[in-house]
Motif scaffolding. Structure first.
Motif, mmCIF file in Angstrom:
data_model
loop_
_atom_site.group_PDB
_atom_site.id
_atom_site.type_symbol
_atom_site.label_atom_id
_atom_site.label_comp_id
_atom_site.label_asym_id
_atom_site.label_seq_id
_atom_site.Cartn_x
_atom_site.Cartn_y
_atom_site.Cartn_z
ATOM 1 N N GLU A 93 -8.568 -7.182 -15.214
ATOM 2 C CA GLU A 93 -8.542 -8.532 -14.425
ATOM 3 C C GLU A 93 -9.030 -8.223 -13.061
ATOM 4 O O GLU A 93 -10.009 -7.452 -12.767
ATOM 5 C CB GLU A 93 -7.474 -9.293 -14.557
ATOM 6 C CG GLU A 93 -7.096 -9.098 -16.175
ATOM 7 C CD GLU A 93 -6.041 -10.073 -16.499
ATOM 8 O OE1 GLU A 93 -5.485 -11.302 -15.006
ATOM 9 O OE2 GLU A 93 -5.478 -10.175 -16.975
ATOM 10 N N ASN A 94 -7.459 -7.877 -11.840
ATOM 11 C CA ASN A 94 -8.578 -8.044 -10.539
ATOM 12 C C ASN A 94 -7.776 -6.621 -9.931
ATOM 13 O O ASN A 94 -7.780 -6.232 -9.161
ATOM 14 C CB ASN A 94 -7.289 -8.664 -10.178
ATOM 15 C CG ASN A 94 -6.253 -9.091 -9.655
ATOM 16 O OD1 ASN A 94 -5.659 -8.496 -10.811
ATOM 17 N ND2 ASN A 94 -5.127 -9.336 -9.046
ATOM 18 N N PHE A 95 -7.684 -5.841 -10.844
ATOM 19 C CA PHE A 95 -6.598 -3.919 -10.253
ATOM 20 C C PHE A 95 -8.100 -3.554 -11.539
ATOM 21 O O PHE A 95 -8.683 -3.199 -12.148
ATOM 22 C CB PHE A 95 -5.742 -3.907 -9.917
ATOM 23 C CG PHE A 95 -4.491 -4.116 -11.391
ATOM 24 C CD1 PHE A 95 -4.830 -2.334 -11.589
ATOM 25 C CD2 PHE A 95 -4.250 -4.428 -12.489
ATOM 26 C CE1 PHE A 95 -3.916 -2.252 -13.206
ATOM 27 C CE2 PHE A 95 -3.970 -4.458 -13.779
ATOM 28 C CZ PHE A 95 -3.620 -3.064 -13.518
ATOM 29 N N ALA A 96 -7.553 -1.496 -10.491
ATOM 30 C CA ALA A 96 -8.485 -1.228 -10.948
ATOM 31 C C ALA A 96 -8.003 0.366 -11.211
ATOM 32 O O ALA A 96 -6.674 0.363 -9.916
ATOM 33 C CB ALA A 96 -9.677 -1.465 -10.835
ATOM 34 N N ILE A 97 -8.029 1.063 -11.609
ATOM 35 C CA ILE A 97 -7.457 2.812 -11.931
ATOM 36 C C ILE A 97 -8.707 3.299 -12.009
ATOM 37 O O ILE A 97 -9.262 3.632 -12.841
ATOM 38 C CB ILE A 97 -6.440 3.125 -12.605
ATOM 39 C CG1 ILE A 97 -4.880 2.239 -12.487
ATOM 40 C CG2 ILE A 97 -5.910 4.548 -12.277
ATOM 41 C CD1 ILE A 97 -3.763 2.569 -13.710
ATOM 42 N N VAL A 98 -8.721 4.883 -11.360
ATOM 43 C CA VAL A 98 -10.044 5.759 -11.135
ATOM 44 C C VAL A 98 -9.202 6.783 -11.041
ATOM 45 O O VAL A 98 -8.534 7.423 -9.906
ATOM 46 C CB VAL A 98 -11.081 5.226 -9.799
ATOM 47 C CG1 VAL A 98 -11.714 6.286 -9.696
ATOM 48 C CG2 VAL A 98 -11.204 3.970 -9.718
ATOM 49 N N PHE A 123 -7.042 6.743 -7.787
ATOM 50 C CA PHE A 123 -6.724 5.709 -6.806
ATOM 51 C C PHE A 123 -7.145 4.230 -7.389
ATOM 52 O O PHE A 123 -7.115 4.219 -9.054
ATOM 53 C CB PHE A 123 -8.321 5.350 -6.450
ATOM 54 C CG PHE A 123 -8.683 6.609 -5.095
ATOM 55 C CD1 PHE A 123 -8.676 6.191 -4.166
ATOM 56 C CD2 PHE A 123 -8.915 7.179 -5.907
ATOM 57 C CE1 PHE A 123 -8.821 7.337 -3.081
ATOM 58 C CE2 PHE A 123 -9.756 8.286 -5.182
ATOM 59 C CZ PHE A 123 -9.199 8.554 -3.915
ATOM 60 N N VAL A 124 -6.006 3.092 -7.057
ATOM 61 C CA VAL A 124 -5.866 2.593 -6.904
ATOM 62 C C VAL A 124 -6.405 1.290 -6.641
ATOM 63 O O VAL A 124 -5.719 1.209 -5.748
ATOM 64 C CB VAL A 124 -3.686 1.570 -7.684
ATOM 65 C CG1 VAL A 124 -3.478 0.514 -8.225
ATOM 66 C CG2 VAL A 124 -3.382 3.335 -8.690
ATOM 67 N N LEU A 125 -6.867 0.409 -6.840
ATOM 68 C CA LEU A 125 -7.742 -0.941 -6.501
ATOM 69 C C LEU A 125 -6.977 -2.048 -6.713
ATOM 70 O O LEU A 125 -7.693 -1.764 -8.139
ATOM 71 C CB LEU A 125 -9.091 -1.054 -6.048
ATOM 72 C CG LEU A 125 -9.036 0.607 -5.332
ATOM 73 C CD1 LEU A 125 -9.736 1.545 -6.265
ATOM 74 C CD2 LEU A 125 -11.526 0.532 -5.000
ATOM 75 N N VAL A 126 -7.006 -3.186 -6.150
ATOM 76 C CA VAL A 126 -7.140 -4.210 -5.758
ATOM 77 C C VAL A 126 -8.590 -5.403 -5.849
ATOM 78 O O VAL A 126 -8.982 -4.976 -4.940
ATOM 79 C CB VAL A 126 -5.753 -5.579 -5.334
ATOM 80 C CG1 VAL A 126 -4.572 -4.313 -6.304
ATOM 81 C CG2 VAL A 126 -5.599 -4.603 -4.161
ATOM 82 N N HIS A 163 -3.408 2.654 -3.937
ATOM 83 C CA HIS A 163 -2.769 3.165 -3.614
ATOM 84 C C HIS A 163 -4.082 4.297 -4.171
ATOM 85 O O HIS A 163 -4.706 4.441 -4.515
ATOM 86 C CB HIS A 163 -1.729 3.467 -4.667
ATOM 87 C CG HIS A 163 -1.189 4.871 -5.587
ATOM 88 N ND1 HIS A 163 0.467 5.406 -4.377
ATOM 89 C CD2 HIS A 163 -0.983 5.562 -5.836
ATOM 90 C CE1 HIS A 163 0.971 6.188 -4.888
ATOM 91 N NE2 HIS A 163 -0.370 6.551 -5.872
ATOM 92 N N ILE A 164 -3.041 6.067 -3.987
ATOM 93 C CA ILE A 164 -3.967 6.973 -3.379
ATOM 94 C C ILE A 164 -2.911 8.377 -3.745
ATOM 95 O O ILE A 164 -2.002 8.420 -3.268
ATOM 96 C CB ILE A 164 -4.775 7.299 -1.562
ATOM 97 C CG1 ILE A 164 -6.171 6.692 -1.774
ATOM 98 C CG2 ILE A 164 -5.391 8.665 -2.342
ATOM 99 C CD1 ILE A 164 -5.945 6.570 0.118
ATOM 100 N N HIS A 165 -3.461 8.829 -5.076
ATOM 101 C CA HIS A 165 -2.893 10.513 -4.836
ATOM 102 C C HIS A 165 -3.728 11.375 -4.614
ATOM 103 O O HIS A 165 -4.793 11.662 -5.703
ATOM 104 C CB HIS A 165 -2.272 10.283 -5.825
ATOM 105 C CG HIS A 165 -0.923 11.617 -6.413
ATOM 106 N ND1 HIS A 165 -0.358 11.487 -7.955
ATOM 107 C CD2 HIS A 165 -0.920 12.549 -5.708
ATOM 108 C CE1 HIS A 165 -0.178 12.819 -7.629
ATOM 109 N NE2 HIS A 165 -0.716 13.003 -6.604
ATOM 110 N N PHE A 208 1.444 -1.480 0.076
ATOM 111 C CA PHE A 208 -0.134 0.175 0.104
ATOM 112 C C PHE A 208 1.339 0.740 0.127
ATOM 113 O O PHE A 208 1.890 0.940 0.323
ATOM 114 C CB PHE A 208 -0.505 0.106 1.111
ATOM 115 C CG PHE A 208 -1.810 1.298 1.627
ATOM 116 C CD1 PHE A 208 -3.366 1.215 0.932
ATOM 117 C CD2 PHE A 208 -1.373 2.375 1.489
ATOM 118 C CE1 PHE A 208 -3.856 2.668 0.990
ATOM 119 C CE2 PHE A 208 -1.634 3.839 1.636
ATOM 120 C CZ PHE A 208 -3.110 3.818 1.496
ATOM 121 N N SER A 209 0.407 2.071 -0.455
ATOM 122 C CA SER A 209 0.789 3.477 -0.781
ATOM 123 C C SER A 209 0.129 4.520 -0.903
ATOM 124 O O SER A 209 -0.920 4.864 -1.689
ATOM 125 C CB SER A 209 2.401 3.710 -1.820
ATOM 126 O OG SER A 209 1.334 3.445 -3.546
#
Length: 134
Positions: A80-85, A114-117, A126-128, A36-37
């Protein structure tokens, strides 16, 4: 619920914590893992881990009264198993100084990524966050 609906609900849960002050949900929606970051344009500027991120989010939401937010133009890309928002974010509230019992109105126009798994449910990995300077 579709993946897109689940993902946006997770992100809304993060910001709803600022309104409800129910900070217990923050630990449920973030990935409790060394991978996580997060980072933002607020100090400290370094790349933060899970525990530091949770503590800073709790501190931020506790110190803002009348908090509200608006998510605009979210773009959700699922692989697949991750997403970028990516989204635009408006945050408003009263930044409270409990020592001097004063407050300052704040409006932050910003952007967020946001990156989600998914393992097995969606978690923020991850959050920016960054302000838009006009």
């Amino acid at each position: 619920m579709t993946d897109n609906e689940e993902i946006i609900k997770i992100i809304e849960t993060l910001f709803q914590s600022g309104i409800t002050k129910d900070l217990s949900k923050l630990r449920e929606i973030h990935l409790d893992d060394p991978k996580f970051s997060s980072f933002s344009d607020l100090p400290p500027y370094d790349l933060k881990d899970y525990q530091t991120t949770i503590e800073l989010e709790e501190l931020r939401f506790i110190s803002i009264s009348d908090y509200n937010y608006e998510i605009k133009n979210p773009k959700i890309s699922i692989f697949e198993n991750f997403a970028i928002v990516a989204l635009e974010l408006i945050q408003k509230g009263m930044l409270v100084d409990n020592k001097s019992y004063t407050g300052e109105h704040m409006i932050i126009n910003g952007r967020a990524t946001f990156v989600l798994v998914k393992q097995p449910t969606w978690k923020i990995a991850h959050i920016h966050l960054s302000k838009i300077f006009n």
